[in-house]
Design an enzyme around this catalytic site. Structure first.
Site, short mmCIF file in Angstrom:
data_model
loop_
_atom_site.label_atom_id
_atom_site.label_comp_id
_atom_site.label_asym_id
_atom_site.label_seq_id
_atom_site.Cartn_x
_atom_site.Cartn_y
_atom_site.Cartn_z
N HIS A 91 0.80 -1.23 0.00
CA HIS A 91 0.00 0.00 0.00
C HIS A 91 0.83 1.28 0.00
O HIS A 91 0.28 2.36 -0.11
CB HIS A 91 -0.95 0.03 1.20
CG HIS A 91 -0.24 0.30 2.49
ND1 HIS A 91 0.45 -0.68 3.16
CD2 HIS A 91 -0.08 1.45 3.21
CE1 HIS A 91 0.99 -0.15 4.25
NE2 HIS A 91 0.69 1.12 4.31
C1 UD1 Z 1 -2.31 5.33 5.91
C2 UD1 Z 1 -1.05 5.85 6.59
C3 UD1 Z 1 0.04 4.79 6.49
C4 UD1 Z 1 -0.42 3.45 6.96
C5 UD1 Z 1 -1.66 3.07 6.18
C6 UD1 Z 1 -2.21 1.73 6.53
C7 UD1 Z 1 -0.55 8.26 6.50
C8 UD1 Z 1 0.30 9.29 5.86
N1 UD1 Z 1 -0.53 7.04 5.94
O1 UD1 Z 1 -2.02 5.21 4.52
O2 UD1 Z 1 1.15 5.20 7.29
O3 UD1 Z 1 0.59 2.48 6.78
O4 UD1 Z 1 -2.64 4.08 6.46
O5 UD1 Z 1 -3.32 1.44 5.74
O6 UD1 Z 1 -1.20 8.55 7.49
N2 UD1 Z 1 -9.28 4.57 1.56
C9 UD1 Z 1 -10.49 3.95 1.52
N3 UD1 Z 1 -11.04 3.54 2.71
C10 UD1 Z 1 -10.43 3.71 3.89
C11 UD1 Z 1 -9.19 4.36 3.92
C12 UD1 Z 1 -8.61 4.78 2.73
O7 UD1 Z 1 -11.08 3.76 0.47
O8 UD1 Z 1 -10.99 3.31 4.93
C13 UD1 Z 1 -8.66 4.99 0.29
C14 UD1 Z 1 -8.97 6.41 -0.09
O9 UD1 Z 1 -9.07 6.47 -1.47
C15 UD1 Z 1 -7.73 7.16 0.34
C16 UD1 Z 1 -6.65 6.13 0.14
O10 UD1 Z 1 -7.26 4.86 0.41
O11 UD1 Z 1 -7.53 8.33 -0.37
C17 UD1 Z 1 -5.46 6.32 1.03
O12 UD1 Z 1 -5.88 6.40 2.40
P1 UD1 Z 1 -5.04 7.25 3.47
O13 UD1 Z 1 -5.63 7.09 4.81
O14 UD1 Z 1 -4.81 8.63 2.95
O15 UD1 Z 1 -3.63 6.58 3.43
P2 UD1 Z 1 -3.19 5.08 3.46
O16 UD1 Z 1 -2.58 4.77 2.14
O17 UD1 Z 1 -4.25 4.17 3.97
#
Ligand code: UD1
Length: 370
Positions: free
Chosen positions: A209
């Site tokens: 991820h």
């Molecule tokens: C976040 C953390 C990362 C951690 C990871 C575990 C930061 C900078 N990053 O990254 O350190 O290792 O979580 O998963 O805080 N999305 C969904 N549903 C959700 C959550 C996210 O669809 O419940 C999608 C959205 O499109 C979002 C993307 O995933 O824009 C990224 O989510 P985000 O929370 O920004 O970062 P992670 O990549 O999950």
């Protein structure tokens, strides 16, 4: 009689929940503390949040900030504004933030500016890679927090080298092992390989991820090619993070993986996922926490990163850094190696939450600002 100390615990994203849960359970059982569970809403999908809360026997949060996804600034800013309201209304005696996600740094900034004694659990980890958003979150949080709870000696050394006063640092060990031990009976009973028709010890488990791996279509294509090469030797199960699912679909790579026989499934809840880790021949990942869990369980871990903030998982554990180009060969070597000879790092023993509470009590008896 003195009132129990109110402790704000910040839970935001999937890797936070297994760090918060052991603390919440220990604080709830202690007469001198009242935990207040705050979910910022950074992760919100049922698979990424609710199912893991249920597995870890966490109650519904006392406060849900509902911030959702967005750019880094949007997400961090929304958490700060929302948490400031809760902290001002509730005036906690302590704030505990965990890990390195955007919500961790956001709440540390709010708490310390309001004069709330603030603790960072999992302090001192450094990848020295400033292109990683988590590294910036770690630096900000550690410089601000009043108390730094570290998992390992390398973390203490990093903080001391940055000029953090030793009085702020307490090595408490690795809280993730507490989560595992609290759930061990359920993990053993879950038998996820059996449920999914996999042979224990006969499959590889994949998670990806990191933006550095999944956001660049060329890098993602290289990784997909490497996984397909591995699949020819070891059947792979790949629970796909929502970010990665989006990127794979956008590049037309989902079908390539599926045609090659890689099994793509929804993200697994904690108990199911740990059951899959326990019985895997090897794990291929770019996660931080999974490097630690595989070290604890003695399962080979191929870490698809240029660096790690958890070098102890290489020095003492089962993790090796690999690139797409070296994945298949390194995996072959790892599978042939005997599993003995590795050891669990000190204080990765399931008793970290107890050490955290003891430290909070000791520090409560001292002046608040350190
Ligand atoms: C976040 C953390 C990362 C951690 C990871 C575990 C930061 C900078 N990053 O990254 O350190 O290792 O979580 O998963 O805080 N999305 C969904 N549903 C959700 C959550 C996210 O669809 O419940 C999608 C959205 O499109 C979002 C993307 O995933 O824009 C990224 O989510 P985000 O929370 O920004 O970062 P992670 O990549 O999950």
């Amino acid at each position: 009689m003195t009132m129990p100390a109110r402790v704000h615990l910040i839970a935001a994203a999937r890797p936070n929940f297994m760090k918060v849960a052991p603390l919440w359970h220990a604080l709830s059982a202690a007469p001198d503390f009242t935990p207040v569970l705050i979910h910022t809403g950074q992760h919100y999908d049922a698979n990424m949040s609710d199912a893991i809360f249920a597995d870890l026997r966490l109650p519904a949060p006392d406060h849900h900030l509902g911030v959702g996804s967005g750019s880094h600034a949007e997400q961090t800013g929304r958490v700060m504004i929302a948490y400031e309201g809760v902290a001002l209304a509730d005036r906690p005696d302590w704030l505990i933030v965990v890990g390195d996600v955007n919500s961790t740094a956001a709440c540390a900034l709010v708490g310390t500016k309001l004069g709330v004694p603030t603790v960072h659990l999992e302090a001192g980890l450094r990848s020295r890679d400033r292109a990683m958003p988590e590294e910036l979150n770690r630096l900000v949080t550690d410089v601000l927090a009043d108390v730094l709870w570290t998992p390992s000696p390398d973390a203490d050394a990093n903080l001391l080298a940055e000029g953090i006063p030793p009085a702020r640092i307490t090595r408490v060990g690795n809280i993730m092992m507490d989560a595992f031990e609290l759930s061990r009976p359920a993990i053993l009973a879950a038998d996820q390989p059996g449920v999914l028709g996999l042979i224990p010890g006969g499959y590889g488990l994949v998670t990806l991820h990191r933006p550095s791996n999944v956001d660049d279509p060329e890098q993602l294509a290289r990784l997909v090619a490497a996984l397909i090469e591995v699949q020819a030797r070891l059947p792979l199960l790949f629970p796909v993070h929502p970010r990665t699912a989006g990127r794979l679909a956008a590049s037309g790579l989902t079908e390539r993986l599926e045609r090659a026989g890689v099994r793509l499934v929804e993200p697994a809840s904690y108990i199911r996922f740990m059951s899959l880790v326990m019985h895997a021949a090897a794990v291929i990942t770019d996660s931080g926490g999974i490097q630690e869990e595989t070290t604890y369980l003695g399962v080979p871990c191929l870490t698809l990163r240029e660096n790690t903030e958890r070098p102890i998982t290489i020095a003492q554990g089962t993790s090796r850094l690999v690139r797409a180009e070296t994945l298949a060969d390194t995996l072959n070597a790892a599978l042939e190696e005997p599993r003995s000879g590795r050891r669990r790092p000190d204080l990765w023993d399931g008793k970290t939450a107890d050490r955290c509470l003891a430290d909070l009590r000791e520090r409560s008896a001292r002046p608040k600002r350190i």
